[in-house]
Design an enzyme around this catalytic site. Structure first.
Site, mmCIF file in Angstrom:
data_model
loop_
_atom_site.group_PDB
_atom_site.id
_atom_site.type_symbol
_atom_site.label_atom_id
_atom_site.label_comp_id
_atom_site.label_asym_id
_atom_site.label_seq_id
_atom_site.Cartn_x
_atom_site.Cartn_y
_atom_site.Cartn_z
ATOM 1 C CG LEU A 108 57.067 31.216 27.164
ATOM 2 C CD1 LEU A 108 56.102 30.265 26.617
ATOM 3 C CD2 LEU A 108 56.741 31.689 28.453
ATOM 4 C CG ASP A 109 60.409 28.129 32.753
ATOM 5 O OD1 ASP A 109 59.904 27.001 32.700
ATOM 6 O OD2 ASP A 109 59.578 29.021 33.357
ATOM 7 C CB THR A 110 62.625 23.968 29.873
ATOM 8 O OG1 THR A 110 63.778 24.428 29.384
ATOM 9 C CG2 THR A 110 62.701 22.518 28.937
ATOM 10 C CB THR A 112 56.818 27.956 31.136
ATOM 11 O OG1 THR A 112 57.148 28.246 32.285
ATOM 12 C CG2 THR A 112 55.587 28.896 30.790
#
Length: 244
Positions: A108-110, A112
């Site tokens: 998950l991107d930072t 998210t």
């Protein structure tokens, strides 16, 4: 397997927490138990719980756990790695103490938040992340702007990004407030920042994004930064999905 090899089926069911040994015997006699696709009604049946596929009322009963399978609710601002040379918060900061080395499944991107699976079962992690098994992922997506029905229809039909088309399995408007729309989106895609890019493509940038489910695993009420074990039912369903 000879009559003296393996473990009695009712003992395996009792050890898995399905029911007491006496109640497990009744389940077997009632024809509710399958071993390798065959209904078993003999109480003397012995099985290898590591190799045989056992089901009760159609639900897979995983083998006794030799590995760790955790759900983490990743907070916003945490990097989806176990170590970061820049010193940012990572997933390892939220792993319970005295755990062995764990893998995270997917990213998950930072910015998210939400569900990430942590495990030390390398084959399971590989299969769960591999696109060929098409494990669904569900997100709650808050976007900028009031989304019009025609835009929702466009998303339902699929949009084309710079690395190819993407079409959600399901998309639903959960709520609308002034200047914001909350959506629930389910898709099998695992491409980088796929939900954010999909929303950008239709002119509704993501304000907040959370993954709430991977296949049968639901985040539920797990607080941010907390972990829990994957349940027996969840693990059984996942093993079926990834062919283990």
């Amino acid at each position: 397997m000879t009559e003296t090899e393996g473990v009695r089926l009712q003992k395996v069911l009792a050890a898995a927490g399905i029911a007491s040994r006496r109640a497990s015997e009744e389940m077997i006699l009632d024809g509710r138990v399958e071993v390798n696709g065959r209904i078993v009604t003999e109480l003397g049946t012995r099985v290898d719980p590591e190799r045989d596929t056992i089901r009760v009322d159609g639900s897979r009963i995983p083998a006794p756990r030799r590995h760790i399978y955790l759900v983490l609710n990743k907070p916003r601002g945490v990097v989806s790695t176990m170590d970061d040379p820049e010193g940012r918060p990572t997933l390892s900061d939220y792993v319970p103490p005295r755990m062995p080395r764990l893998f995270h499944v997917g990213r998950l991107d930072t910015q998210t938040e939400g569900l990430i699976v942590l495990t030390n079962d390398g084959e399971f992690a590989h299969r769960l992340a591999h696109p060929s098994y098409e494990v669904s992922k569900t997100y709650m997506v808050e976007v900028v702007g009031g989304m019009e029905p025609r835009t929702l229809k466009r998303l339902e039909k699929g949009v084309t990004l710079d690395d190819g088309p993407v079409k959600p399995d399901k998309i639903k408007v959960v709520s609308r407030t002034e200047g914001r729309t909350l959506l629930r989106i389910t898709l099998h895609e695992g491409r980088n920042r796929i939900v954010r890019r999909m929303m950008d493509a239709v002119g509704h940038p993501v304000e907040r994004l959370s993954r709430t489910a991977i296949g049968p695993i639901m985040l539920g009420q797990l607080p941010p930064g907390e972990t829990r074990e994957i349940t027996r039912d969840e693990l059984g369903k996942l093993l079926d999905i990834v062919g283990m």
